[in-house]
Every structure is written in structure tokens, then in C-alpha cells.
Write a protein that holds these residues in place. Structure first.
Motif, PDB file in Angstrom:
ATOM      1  N   SER B 405       0.831  -1.199   0.000  1.00  0.00           N
ATOM      2  CA  SER B 405       0.000   0.000   0.000  1.00  0.00           C
ATOM      3  C   SER B 405       0.868   1.252   0.000  1.00  0.00           C
ATOM      4  O   SER B 405       1.835   1.341   0.754  1.00  0.00           O
ATOM      5  CB  SER B 405      -0.910   0.025   1.229  1.00  0.00           C
ATOM      6  N   VAL B 406       0.497   2.234  -0.809  1.00  0.00           N
ATOM      7  CA  VAL B 406       1.238   3.497  -0.860  1.00  0.00           C
ATOM      8  C   VAL B 406       0.974   4.355   0.370  1.00  0.00           C
ATOM      9  O   VAL B 406       1.623   5.381   0.566  1.00  0.00           O
ATOM     10  CB  VAL B 406       0.899   4.318  -2.125  1.00  0.00           C
ATOM     11  N   SER B 407       0.015   3.935   1.200  1.00  0.00           N
ATOM     12  CA  SER B 407      -0.206   4.651   2.452  1.00  0.00           C
ATOM     13  C   SER B 407      -0.627   3.680   3.539  1.00  0.00           C
ATOM     14  O   SER B 407      -1.735   3.160   3.529  1.00  0.00           O
ATOM     15  CB  SER B 407      -1.264   5.742   2.295  1.00  0.00           C
ATOM     16  N   ALA B 408       0.279   3.434   4.477  1.00  0.00           N
ATOM     17  CA  ALA B 408      -0.045   2.525   5.574  1.00  0.00           C
ATOM     18  C   ALA B 408      -0.832   3.255   6.648  1.00  0.00           C
ATOM     19  O   ALA B 408      -1.856   2.781   7.114  1.00  0.00           O
ATOM     20  CB  ALA B 408       1.236   1.944   6.167  1.00  0.00           C
ATOM     21  N   GLY B 411      -2.658   8.151   5.196  1.00  0.00           N
ATOM     22  CA  GLY B 411      -3.794   8.508   4.350  1.00  0.00           C
ATOM     23  C   GLY B 411      -3.337   9.008   2.989  1.00  0.00           C
ATOM     24  O   GLY B 411      -2.162   8.874   2.611  1.00  0.00           O
TER      25      GLY B 411
END
Lengths: 458, 458
Positions: B405-408, B411
Motif C-alpha cells: 500500500s502506498v499509504s499505511a 492517508g
């Protein structure tokens, strides 16, 4: 015509009509109330299933989605002219990542099979319900199933990392996240968990696994008042954080009836107003024994039996599990599954018992529950079927007044739809309807379940 | 005209324009990029806030919602002509139910205040992030904040039982559930948790509290390879289930830089490819010490230091917390926050380090993370601002290829919107847009954040 289309998709052997539809497809664990379905289809995979849904959406045909049909609210019970869509063939355990502790399964996998596969890989699938031998992972996700382990490991929602879902127009939504943390946009899986198939059909899932138990201690305690129950819950929760795996409360009425039929008989010389069956997972039993004797010394617990063998563990659990035979012996059973803030449950039960016996003098109420979760069960034995209406109004009104929920675990389905407004605000129900209408404008997915649909399928 | 309307609602003192808007309202923790807002409003309560939103919706005016402005993705940073809506005055701790372990707070309550109030009542609010002194509960819910305790207690989502939300048309949605179990229809709170204010504005919350720690053990371990990291994680997770509260991995590059500036200096005689800072919550330290010596004997852990005092605990944590001063010393910082399946993170870091140094020879990458959650942080020191584009493409492409995921935690906001498609499918993003359009047709709530809005406010 739709019958021919769907038969072409899934094949002759898996598109059945009329008497070829076995009776088991016609009801759920609550029994009764089936209509006459138009067809039963059993797709082999997600692609076939999506094709079935797309065709139903185009034809405006209502679908009754089925997993293991162990629900209690007629969510899976087919109504007239509905097309039964069974997920039983999506039953492949696709893989287990033993390093990360995750598993990927088809929605039709039986809970017990998933539990056993996880155990073989050295892990645990930490949800467990009585219907484990027949309920499916997809059904458990769609209904956000609960069970014994919730206080420690959460509900089914907390075991789901990712989902594949077929939407109402046949779109396959792949959201097979494998991570504990993923804040990349909306976490869409939560739309489908617990919405009982009305927003989409779960076809595959990534599940989070937990380490197996390292040891287990079980005890039965007798308590004199409800304040003591709360005091005990908080004391063990603080002293053994993350280790209490069950905290089942049995009121005197339930406990005495259970003791009369349970395999192990009545364990105490007398019964108490409150009995707690507590289970702790720890390598060493000394801390648990220490807390129990402290609670006895403090007068919070009046009596306690610590199981000394697997046989004694089974005996203690046979009391709680006596609900099965107890319900079997009843005339007319009304199984209530409600929740309320923990501190209000004691007074709620006292009120309900008196009010029920006053309104229906020959009824017999049995109270028990997963009390750490605020979950109260009431098995109510009623003299006549007509008493149901009185009992439901009485119980659900009291639950509403206690700021509780008319459905803790079982969902809404068709059976509880009339009571939804007792636990959800007008604005909440309006938003549920908006979501329903947006995501399934033709009303093909489980129409009438949870909230009424304005444009139901034919 | 809208300015006059809103001023009439919140009063002169809380409707500010132009230079009267203090600079702190113009950016977030990522810095920069503010537009010129039309107005700042600070409603006193939910009713005023709902009135503000209803007026903005009618006028088609875009709102920038603000909590503590500690976000990292410009979600709260006002753009041109937006109306800043600050929730800072909704800062009342309304009550704590010490029996049930729940608390009710306004969205503007600062995390640290909520933590302290919970502690005073004998409980713990089990989320903790570095910005605790200024971030708000509402902002943490809207962004589903993570932090140190996630592996044990979950993210912010797991602390929320109920919510009050103001919808895009000014409707107040009250969903203030207090129970662990409530399956009465859709669980709507999950729509608002982590959707960064784009589907509704969180105004109040019911939070779940946990028991306080009964004891704490802290150690720093050196390991030689990534397989050993996973082996250690699984071994301690199994031996001490529910007790490991932190498992912070520091790669050599980060660790050596941290050791050079941390208060306690470098604790090991040599540094290792992998350092783990582990924290366990247990009454007795014997099981933890036993596991560590077993891991040392097995060669999984090469070196270990167990903190023997609060001072030593602080020294060990000062290494992990050196990220603050480390970032402060950098030329141009690009703070990456990504996640991936745990087994893939080791190879991902090895690949990224080589690829970054190859593409941007003078860059300096520092890798660390909440590895038990699959959460990898990379603080990248870049020679020029132009290198950002190269670095982002390189990192996010590799994360996509690792199914990550590009944002853990952070957000999407405005900053990461272009990368959302790297971690979410076309169908997922389409459904996000559908929800956005349905719930905020005028595009007034945080327009442009997370997913682009087709009908943005003026």
C-alpha cells in the motif's frame, strides 16, 4: 428465459428448479417461512457467479444469497420467485502464508475446514461459533459473526484483511489486501462485512490468523449480585490483559435448567443468582488461580470450581452448551440476541424477567450471554405462538430504553427488520437506504433483508 | 454573503478572514502548499457546525476540515477560496463509563487530554502517536491513525465504538453505539473512519478503553538477516500472545544515523543489519527474558540488551525517536509511509536501497518501521527538490509490485492522490467515487482529497 441463461452459465447439474431443489435450500436455522424459489444456481467460481449476477440485474430478478444457511433471521431463506445463489462450490482454501499469519479462502469454505487448515499450518482462525461444521466463511463475513472468542479476538470483521466481492451489476471488486495497515483511500471491505449480502456478494477473503493457545484454564464461579459480575470482569481483565478468552454469564434460571440436563450435572451444592464460566489462555495457571482466590477472599466470588482435567473442562462447558437441548425441549422458542452497555444488562434482565412473567404468566425465560461483549441471550419458552408478538415488543422496547441493540450477533435479515428503528436513528436508516439504493439500484441482492428496498426485484 | 451567514452562526470572534487567520491554520505537518482561504470558522458545537455545513452546501462552497493539522498529506491544508472549518472548540470530554471502559469525547479533544482523562479513570486509551500533544480525536478517526500500539490494540478504527457525524448536507447522523457487538444493520461508522472527512465530519465519538499496563519490559536486539526478524516476530508472538506491544525494526542505515545523534549513543559495540526494539507488557519479566535467551541460543538474535531501568528504557527509545532530529538535519526530506506483506518487506528494502542509490547517487535512505503491522517507513534525504519525482515513482512502483500500500498510516489527502491507483484497483476507486458522489453531491467536504470530485465546490 433467465433460467436458460443461468443454466448456460453454471451447467445443467448446478441449475435446479422445482422439486430438484433439496429442502435444505429452503430455510435457515430459524426455520420456516420459505417462498417458492424460481431456481437454484451453484456457480463454480467467481467468474460464473459474476455472470449470474449480471444477468439477474439485467432481468431485474431477485437473488437469495446462500452460504451454510445457519443464520437466525431468514436472511438466506428464499422468497417467492427468488433465484437461490449458493456459494457452496467456492470452497477452496487457496493458501496460507505461515510467515505473515494470513490465509486466502473461497467464500464457500466451511468454518471448521478453515480452522483445521489454519491449525495444521501452526496458526488459529480465532472465530468460533456452534455452527462451525456447516457455516461458511462468506456467510460469517456477510453477517459479521460473533461467538465465544469475541472479547479477546474480535468479531469476524476483525479477522478480515481483504475481500473479493461481486457487486449488484456483476462487477468483480477485488480488494484482497493482506496488510494490517492500509490507509490508501476508503477501506471498502467494511461496507460488505455485516451488511448481509445487500451491498455485494463476498466471494473470497484474506483472513488474519492468530497464534494457537499456549495453555488454557477454565473455572465456574458463583456470584451473588450483578455488581460483583462487573467487578470480576474488570479485575480479571486488568490482571490478565489479553488472556481472558471467555466470560459467559448464566443467570439462575438458565443455570438450573442447564444443570438438570447437562452431562456433568449440577456442579455446585447450591445455585447462585449469577454463574460465570471463565476461560483464560496462559502458559501458567498460577496467576489465574491467584486472582480467583483473591476474588473469593474479597467476597466478589462466592464459590468457584477450577477444572482439573479435560473431562472437567468439558463438564463445565456442557452447562453453557445445554442451551441446545434446552431449546429442543421447549414448546415455542423465541431466541433473543441483544446487546446493551454492560452496566445496564443486570437491571435490564431483572426488569425483563418480571415484565415477561407479568405479561405472559406461563412463559419461561432463560437468560445467559457473552457478557464481556455486552451480549445478552434470552431463550424464551412460550405457551402459544400468539405470545411472540407480546414478547418481542416487550423485549425490544426495553432494549431500546437501555440504549441497546436489537441484534448483537445475528443480524437483521427479514425477521428483525421491523425492529431496526429501535436501535438505529432515522438518519442512520436513511443512510443505509441511500447506500442500498446506490449500490444495488435494481434491488437484486437479498431484497427486503436489513432495510426494505424501494425497487425490489420481481 | 456566505461569510455573513457563517459569521451569524458562529459569532464575530470565530469567523475570521484575511490576515486575522493565523498562519497555523494554513498548513499541516507536511508543510507548504496552502491556497488563500475565504474564511475560518470555529463553531462552538455540533448544531453550529451542522448549520455551517448546510449553508456551505446550499452555496456550493468547499470546506477544508481541520483538527490538529498534524497530517502528512495536506488533507487539512486549505486551498484557494475554501472555508476552513476548525473543530477545536468541540473539545469536551463528556464522560467516562468506568464500569464498561468507554469514553465519550468531542472531536476537537487533543489525544493527550483524552489519554490523561482515561488514565485518571483507571483505564487506557490505547492509541499513541508522536503528535499526541496537538492531534485531535476527530482527526485521528478521520485518518484512522496508527502508531506504536497497533500490533496489540489495533488502529484508531479499533478504538471507536460509536460516532456522531455531520453529513455533507448538514444532517446530524447520531450513531453513538456503546457496545462491542451491534449487528443491527450496516455498521456506518466504518464509512467515516479513515475517509479523511470526505464523506462526513466526525463531531463526537464513543471510544473503547483498555486496561492499563501491568508491567513493561523493553529490549534492543541485533539480528543478521531478515528471515531472523520474521522468526523472532513469530516466536515472541506465540510465546507471549497479546503481550508484545512494540516491535520496531531499524535497518542498519537508520540505526547508525540514530546512534550518532540519540541521547543514549550507540548501545552495541557493532551495529547489525537489523535492530529490533521490542516492548512487552507483562507483570513478570521471566517469560520475556527466557524467550530472548532462547532466541540468542538459537542464533536468531545475535545480540540483545534488556533495559534495567526507566533511564535505560528511555535510552533505547531515543534511538527509534531519533527520526525527529534526523529528519531535521536533512536537506530535502521525503517521508515515505508504505506497507507490504511482512515476508516481502525485507527484499523490498534491499531492492529499494540499491535502486534509489543507483537513480539518485547522492540520496541517503533510512529505513525503519512498525514491522509487525507490515508498515515500512523510509526517510529519504534528497539532494534536490527535483529528485522527489524520481524517488516517488521508484518507491511506489516497487510497493505496487510487492502488493503493498502506498499509504499505511498517513492517508491520501492531496499529496498521494496520484498514487492511489498503485494500491487500489480500478473497481475500488470507482466505488470510492460513487460513495463520494452519493454522500456529497455538491463536493463541499474536503474536495479533491483522497479521490478527485467531479463537482467540486467553488
Amino acid at each position: 428465459m433467465i433460467v436458460d441463461q443461468l443454466r448456460a452459465i453454471v451447467g445443467e447439474a448446478h441449475a435446479l428448479t422445482g422439486d430438484a431443489i433439496e429442502p435444505r435450500y429452503l430455510t435457515d436455522a430459524a426455520g420456516g417461512r420459505s417462498g417458492k424459489p424460481a431456481l437454484l444456481v451453484r456457480p463454480a467460481d467467481t467468474a460464473q457467479l459474476a455472470d449470474v449476477v449480471a444477468n439477474c440485474a439485467r432481468a431485474g430478478r431477485a437473488i437469495a444469497i446462500q452460504g451454510g444457511r445457519t443464520g437466525m433471521c431468514h436472511g438466506a431463506t428464499p422468497q417467492d420467485d427468488e433465484i437461490i445463489l449458493s456459494l457452496e462450490r467456492l470452497n477452496r482454501i487457496e493458501g496460507i502464508d505461515a510467515k505473515a499469519g494470513t490465509m486466502i479462502v473461497g467464500a464457500g469454505v466451511i468454518l471448521q475446514s478453515a480452522q483445521e487448515a489454519a491449525a495444521e499450518a501452526g496458526w488459529r482462525l480465532a472465530v468460533d461459533i456452534g455452527a462451525r461444521g456447516s457455516c461458511t466463511i462468506g456467510g460469517m463475513i456477510a453477517t459479521n459473526a460473533g461467538g465465544h472468542q469475541v472479547m479477546r479476538q474480535g468479531m469476524m470483521r476483525d479477522q478480515v484483511l481483504g475481500l473479493e466481492v461481486v457487486l449488484a451489476d456483476g462487477t468483480v471488486l477485488s480488494s484482497m489486501n493482506q496488510m494490517l495497515k492500509n490507509n490508501a483511500g476508503y477501506d471498502l471491505k467494511h461496507l460488505f462485512i455485516g451488511s448481509e449480502g445487500t451491498l455485494g456478494i463476498v466471494t473470497r477473503a484474506v483472513l488474519r490468523l492468530r497464534p494457537p493457545a499456549i495453555g488454557r484454564q477454565t473455572a465456574l464461579c458463583g456470584l451473588l449480585d450483578y455488581d460483583a459480575v462487573i467487578a470480576m470482569l474488570n479485575r480479571v481483565g486488568r490482571a490478565l490483559p489479553g488472556q481472558v478468552s471467555a466470560f459467559e454469564l448464566m443467570w439462575r434460571d438458565f443455570f438450573e435448567a442447564a444443570g438438570a440436563i447437562a452431562a456433568g450435572g449440577m456442579p455446585f451444592a447450591v445455585s447462585y443468582d449469577y454463574q460465570i464460566l471463565i476461560e483464560v489462555e496462559a502458559a501458567d495457571d498460577a496467576p489465574f488461580v491467584g486472582i480467583l482466590s483473591e476474588l473469593l477472599d474479597a467476597g466478589i466470588v462466592a464459590d468457584a470450581i477450577i477444572a482439573q482435567s479435560d473431562r472437567e473442562v468439558a463438564q463445565l462447558w456442557s452447562l453453557r452448551d445445554a442451551i441446545g437441548p434446552l431449546v429442543g425441549s421447549m414448546t415455542i422458542v423465541e431466541p433473543f440476541d441483544v446487546s446493551a452497555p454492560i452496566a445496564r444488562i443486570g437491571p435490564l434482565v431483572t426488569h425483563l424477567r418480571a415484565a415477561l412473567l407479568d405479561a405472559i404468566p406461563r412463559c419461561r425465560p432463560y437468560f445467559f450471554g457473552h457478557i464481556a461483549d455486552g451480549n445478552l441471550h434470552l431463550a424464551l419458552d412460550l405457551p402459544t405462538d400468539a405470545d411472540r408478538t407480546v414478547a418481542e415488543a416487550l423485549v425490544y422496547n426495553a432494549v431500546r430504553d437501555a440504549a441497546g441493540s436489537v441484534s448483537a450477533e445475528h443480524g437483521i435479515g427479514l425477521l428483525k427488520r421491523g425492529w431496526l428503528g429501535h436501535s438505529r436513528t432515522v438518519e442512520e436508516i436513511a443512510l443505509m437506504r441511500t447506500l442500498r439504493r446506490t449500490m444495488d439500484p435494481a434491488g437484486v441482492l437479498n431484497p427486503g433483508r436489513v432495510v426494505e428496498t424501494l425497487t425490489p426485484g420481481r
